[in-house]
Design a protein around this motif. Structure first.
Motif, PDB file in Angstrom:
ATOM      1  N   GLU A   1       0.839  -1.197   0.000  1.00 35.33           N
ATOM      2  CA  GLU A   1       0.000   0.000   0.000  1.00 35.33           C
ATOM      3  C   GLU A   1       0.880   1.255   0.000  1.00 35.33           C
ATOM      4  O   GLU A   1       0.639   2.212  -0.743  1.00 35.33           O
ATOM      5  CB  GLU A   1      -0.894  -0.004   1.241  1.00 35.33           C
TER       6      GLU A   1
ATOM      7  N   ASN B   1     -10.207  -3.888  -2.450  1.00 38.91           N
ATOM      8  CA  ASN B   1     -10.151  -2.851  -1.416  1.00 38.91           C
ATOM      9  C   ASN B   1     -11.551  -2.511  -0.911  1.00 38.91           C
ATOM     10  O   ASN B   1     -11.790  -2.407   0.296  1.00 38.91           O
ATOM     11  CB  ASN B   1      -9.453  -1.616  -1.983  1.00 38.91           C
TER      12      ASN B   1
ATOM     13  N   ASN C   1     -12.783  -3.341   2.845  1.00 36.80           N
ATOM     14  CA  ASN C   1     -13.322  -2.267   3.695  1.00 36.80           C
ATOM     15  C   ASN C   1     -14.705  -2.647   4.212  1.00 36.80           C
ATOM     16  O   ASN C   1     -15.044  -2.382   5.362  1.00 36.80           O
ATOM     17  CB  ASN C   1     -13.420  -0.956   2.908  1.00 36.80           C
ATOM     18  N   ALA C   2     -15.523  -3.265   3.323  1.00 36.52           N
ATOM     19  CA  ALA C   2     -16.876  -3.658   3.746  1.00 36.52           C
ATOM     20  C   ALA C   2     -16.778  -4.624   4.926  1.00 36.52           C
ATOM     21  O   ALA C   2     -17.523  -4.516   5.903  1.00 36.52           O
ATOM     22  CB  ALA C   2     -17.623  -4.285   2.578  1.00 36.52           C
TER      23      ALA C   2
ATOM     24  N   LYS D   1     -14.167  -4.917   6.955  1.00 35.95           N
ATOM     25  CA  LYS D   1     -13.512  -4.266   8.094  1.00 35.95           C
ATOM     26  C   LYS D   1     -14.469  -3.320   8.812  1.00 35.95           C
ATOM     27  O   LYS D   1     -14.559  -3.311  10.032  1.00 35.95           O
ATOM     28  CB  LYS D   1     -12.302  -3.484   7.562  1.00 35.95           C
TER      29      LYS D   1
ATOM     30  N   GLY E   1     -22.383   2.721   7.748  1.00 32.71           N
ATOM     31  CA  GLY E   1     -22.377   3.872   6.819  1.00 32.71           C
ATOM     32  C   GLY E   1     -21.346   4.923   7.220  1.00 32.71           C
ATOM     33  O   GLY E   1     -20.586   4.742   8.171  1.00 32.71           O
TER      34      GLY E   1
ATOM     35  N   TYR F   1      -6.766   9.984   4.606  1.00 34.13           N
ATOM     36  CA  TYR F   1      -7.996  10.264   5.358  1.00 34.13           C
ATOM     37  C   TYR F   1      -8.573   9.010   5.995  1.00 34.13           C
ATOM     38  O   TYR F   1      -8.752   7.992   5.340  1.00 34.13           O
ATOM     39  CB  TYR F   1      -9.063  10.905   4.452  1.00 34.13           C
ATOM     40  N   ARG F   2      -8.861   9.111   7.288  1.00 30.87           N
ATOM     41  CA  ARG F   2      -9.518   8.016   8.003  1.00 30.87           C
ATOM     42  C   ARG F   2     -10.703   8.621   8.742  1.00 30.87           C
ATOM     43  O   ARG F   2     -10.546   9.577   9.487  1.00 30.87           O
ATOM     44  CB  ARG F   2      -8.568   7.361   9.011  1.00 30.87           C
TER      45      ARG F   2
ATOM     46  N   GLU G   1     -12.507   7.325  11.128  1.00 29.16           N
ATOM     47  CA  GLU G   1     -12.377   7.173  12.589  1.00 29.16           C
ATOM     48  C   GLU G   1     -10.886   7.151  12.890  1.00 29.16           C
ATOM     49  O   GLU G   1     -10.226   6.147  12.656  1.00 29.16           O
ATOM     50  CB  GLU G   1     -12.974   5.859  13.076  1.00 29.16           C
TER      51      GLU G   1
ATOM     52  N   LEU H   1      -5.064   4.915   2.995  1.00 30.89           N
ATOM     53  CA  LEU H   1      -4.544   5.038   1.626  1.00 30.89           C
ATOM     54  C   LEU H   1      -5.360   4.253   0.607  1.00 30.89           C
ATOM     55  O   LEU H   1      -5.315   4.534  -0.586  1.00 30.89           O
ATOM     56  CB  LEU H   1      -3.092   4.540   1.561  1.00 30.89           C
ATOM     57  N   GLY H   2      -6.099   3.220   1.092  1.00 26.68           N
ATOM     58  CA  GLY H   2      -6.787   2.298   0.172  1.00 26.68           C
ATOM     59  C   GLY H   2      -7.714   3.009  -0.803  1.00 26.68           C
ATOM     60  O   GLY H   2      -7.629   2.805  -2.018  1.00 26.68           O
TER      61      GLY H   2
ATOM     62  N   SER I   1     -23.317   1.301   3.109  1.00 23.24           N
ATOM     63  CA  SER I   1     -22.607   2.120   2.109  1.00 23.24           C
ATOM     64  C   SER I   1     -22.543   1.368   0.794  1.00 23.24           C
ATOM     65  O   SER I   1     -22.419   0.142   0.777  1.00 23.24           O
ATOM     66  CB  SER I   1     -21.163   2.384   2.535  1.00 23.24           C
TER      67      SER I   1
HETATM   68  P1  ADP Z   1      -8.119   2.554   5.685  1.00 18.39           P
HETATM   69  O1  ADP Z   1      -9.126   1.465   5.568  1.00 18.39           O
HETATM   70  O2  ADP Z   1      -6.719   2.087   5.638  1.00 18.39           O
HETATM   71  O3  ADP Z   1      -8.395   3.453   6.842  1.00 18.39           O
HETATM   72  P2  ADP Z   1      -9.305   3.572   3.258  1.00 18.39           P
HETATM   73  O4  ADP Z   1      -8.792   4.642   2.360  1.00 18.39           O
HETATM   74  O5  ADP Z   1      -9.548   2.243   2.645  1.00 18.39           O
HETATM   75  O6  ADP Z   1      -8.244   3.503   4.435  1.00 18.39           O
HETATM   76  O7  ADP Z   1     -10.635   4.096   3.903  1.00 18.39           O
HETATM   77  C1  ADP Z   1     -10.739   5.418   4.385  1.00 18.39           C
HETATM   78  C2  ADP Z   1     -11.805   5.537   5.454  1.00 18.39           C
HETATM   79  O8  ADP Z   1     -13.095   5.358   4.853  1.00 18.39           O
HETATM   80  C3  ADP Z   1     -11.711   4.467   6.498  1.00 18.39           C
HETATM   81  O9  ADP Z   1     -10.839   4.866   7.533  1.00 18.39           O
HETATM   82  C4  ADP Z   1     -13.142   4.315   6.979  1.00 18.39           C
HETATM   83  O10 ADP Z   1     -13.382   5.220   8.043  1.00 18.39           O
HETATM   84  C5  ADP Z   1     -13.991   4.752   5.791  1.00 18.39           C
HETATM   85  N1  ADP Z   1     -14.625   3.580   5.116  1.00 18.39           N
HETATM   86  C6  ADP Z   1     -14.129   2.922   4.055  1.00 18.39           C
HETATM   87  N2  ADP Z   1     -14.972   1.930   3.678  1.00 18.39           N
HETATM   88  C7  ADP Z   1     -16.037   1.970   4.515  1.00 18.39           C
HETATM   89  C8  ADP Z   1     -17.262   1.223   4.633  1.00 18.39           C
HETATM   90  N3  ADP Z   1     -17.556   0.213   3.813  1.00 18.39           N
HETATM   91  N4  ADP Z   1     -18.120   1.583   5.634  1.00 18.39           N
HETATM   92  C9  ADP Z   1     -17.847   2.601   6.449  1.00 18.39           C
HETATM   93  N5  ADP Z   1     -16.703   3.351   6.394  1.00 18.39           N
HETATM   94  C10 ADP Z   1     -15.819   3.051   5.431  1.00 18.39           C
END
Ligand code: ADP
Length: 479
Positions: free
Chosen positions: A318, A381, A385-386, A388, A417, A431-432, A434, A445-446, A471
């Motif tokens: 990444e 990715n 994320n879904a 995670k 969401g 950007y994160r 949380e 970064l994803g 989402s």
């Molecule tokens: P990372 O997962 O490494 O934090 P990402 O760029 O993939 O970085 O995601 C950025 C932010 O978007 C995450 O920190 C999370 O807060 C939010 N996010 C991403 N996907 C989802 C999702 N499916 N539901 C809720 N929040 C999400």
């Protein structure tokens, strides 16, 4: 109301006349060549009927002025027409014997002198005009640089009063040049930084010609704080300037990015340290067991080490991807493929874990020509994320369809969401949503990498989400 010291001359009648003349020179031919004809005719009538007695001694009176005017307003060609017509009119009407053309004796001498002096007038007027044109060009250039540039320019006199403020300050601090001109110096600066700024300025006042640069905060008209980089030069002793010259521009974005980078280094170190610590502990345990390969713990430790190495590889990939993209080195190798096939095949690791159902829906035939490996990375990715961020969401829907002539691919979960105010930043680098989420580690970064990949393909990326309603992350690709 105090007015800004004008830096550029433009309002004088002469200046306006010269600008008008410049435009006339490029004007229509009938104007340029009609002008000498009309002027010589008018002057001749004037001379014959009103200035008769004067013309006996100076037959070329007024004609010199016409030659000069024609050179300035119409150019050298029309000026020559004016000379020829003037010489003929003077010879016919004012040089003895009147009423006929004479080119001998005194007449010849007078005409020759007139021609010589006229050529001198043409050369002089052209030289003045070309010097004026050059000065005007430089002035227009400087004016554009000062007034249209991103830099604010302020001149302050020895008493600390502003004497000039460039219009560009409005773009930086929101106040117009007139408003800023009458404000007390440093009234918009951060009170916490004021004593430091004053100390710097006192020191600068005592050193003619010295320049200092520093970054400080200023309150924008809208109430928010911005960062500006200010470069101030003491030119109070320079007779043509007589001021402290301050050039400043907005560096807020740069400062925020630097802060984000610092935060990111902290997060990245933490993310890398966690699997390394676990790996280290597993290896230490395995080392103790090396004399006893039959120990039950060994397969579990090997498995744990493998998972942590996978995690480390993922993080390093990444980081490498983000750095490649940042340097503009993202290369695509496009091939045609069926999108539904990619959606079915991409997430073996999820099927293997058997905790979530990946449901592939939509057009089974739709083909795109894209970099399959990179598109796979985007979909994985979204799906990761879904899982995670929406762990309770048993079903994850992957769909593909054609919308407005493009392929649209979406990944939908039924998780918590994303807050509407966080949505605009979700694809930003680092950007994160949380920030202190220890349950959901990540580098932020994803989605940034995904959005760069999609943009490089000429597609669009987005998310539809409402808090509590899950989402849908989607992207489009040209078919
Ligand atoms: P990372 O997962 O490494 O934090 P990402 O760029 O993939 O970085 O995601 C950025 C932010 O978007 C995450 O920190 C999370 O807060 C939010 N996010 C991403 N996907 C989802 C999702 N499916 N539901 C809720 N929040 C999400």
């Amino acid at each position: 109301m105090r007015r800004s010291r004008p830096l550029f001359t433009e309002t004088s009648a002469i200046h306006r006349f010269l600008i008008w003349s410049e435009q006339r020179k490029n004007g229509p031919v009938y104007f340029r060549y009609g002008l000498p004809v009309v002027l010589v005719v008018i002057a001749t009538i004037l001379k014959v009927y009103f200035l008769g007695p004067l013309n006996a001694n100076s037959p070329f009176l007024l004609y010199f002025a016409i030659v000069c005017l024609c050179t300035i307003t119409a150019g050298i060609g029309p000026a020559i027409v004016a000379i020829v017509m003037s010489a003929a009119a003077a010879d016919y009407f004012f040089i003895l014997p009147k009423g006929e053309f004479t080119f001998t004796g005194l007449a010849f001498y007078k005409i020759a002198v007139f021609l010589g002096e006229s050529i001198f007038i043409i050369l002089l007027s052209s030289a003045i005009m070309s010097a004026y044109r050059r000065v005007n060009h430089v002035q227009t250039l400087f004016r554009a640089m000062i007034e249209k540039g991103s830099e604010g320019i302020v001149l302050t006199n020895r008493e600390g009063k502003r004497v000039y403020v460039s219009p560009s300050v409005e773009r930086i601090i929101g106040y117009t040049a007139e408003e800023f001109l009458v404000m007390e110096p440093w009234v918009l600066a951060d009170p916490d930084e004021l004593s430091d700024i004053r100390a710097r300025m006192d020191d600068l006042l005592g050193h003619a010609g010295k320049n200092i640069s520093f970054i400080h905060r200023m309150r924008h008209k809208e109430g928010r704080w911005i960062w500006v980089e200010n470069s101030i030069t003491n030119l109070l002793d320079d007779e043509s300037v007589c001021a402290m010259v301050s050039n400043f521009y907005n560096v807020t974005e740069r400062i925020i990015l630097e802060q984000k980078k610092d935060d990111f280094i902290g997060i990245a170190s933490h993310e890398l340290k966690t699997p390394i610590t676990t790996l280290k502990a597993s290896i230490q345990l395995m080392e103790r067991m090396k004399t006893d390969p039959s120990n039950d713990m060994l397969p579990k430790l090997i498995d744990r080490s493998k998972r942590n190495i996978d995690k480390l590889t993922e993080l390093v990939d990444e980081l490498l991807n983000a750095s490649q993209i940042g340097q503009g080195h993202l290369q695509l190798t496009k091939t045609p493929f069926v999108v539904a096939d990619l959606l079915t095949e991409c997430c073996h690791h999820i099927h293997a874990a058997d905790k979530h159902n990946l449901i592939v829906e939509g057009d089974n035939e739709l083909q795109v020509c894209a970099d399959r490996g990179r598109i796979d990375q985007v979909v994985v990715n979204f799906v990761n994320n879904a899982i995670k961020y929406a762990p309770q969401s048993k079903d994850i829907h992957l769909s593909v369809g054609q919308v407005n002539g493009e392929a649209k691919i979406s990944v939908k979960d039924n998780g918590p969401g994303v807050d509407p105010e966080k949505l605009p930043y979700i694809f930003d680098r680092y950007y994160r949503a949380e920030i202190n989420s220890y349950n959901n580690p990540g580098l932020g970064l994803g989605l940034y990498i995904s959005s760069e990949i999609v943009k490089k393909h000429g597609g669009q990326i987005g998310v539809d989400s409402k808090p509590g309603e899950g989402s849908t992350f989607w992207f489009t690709l040209p078919v």
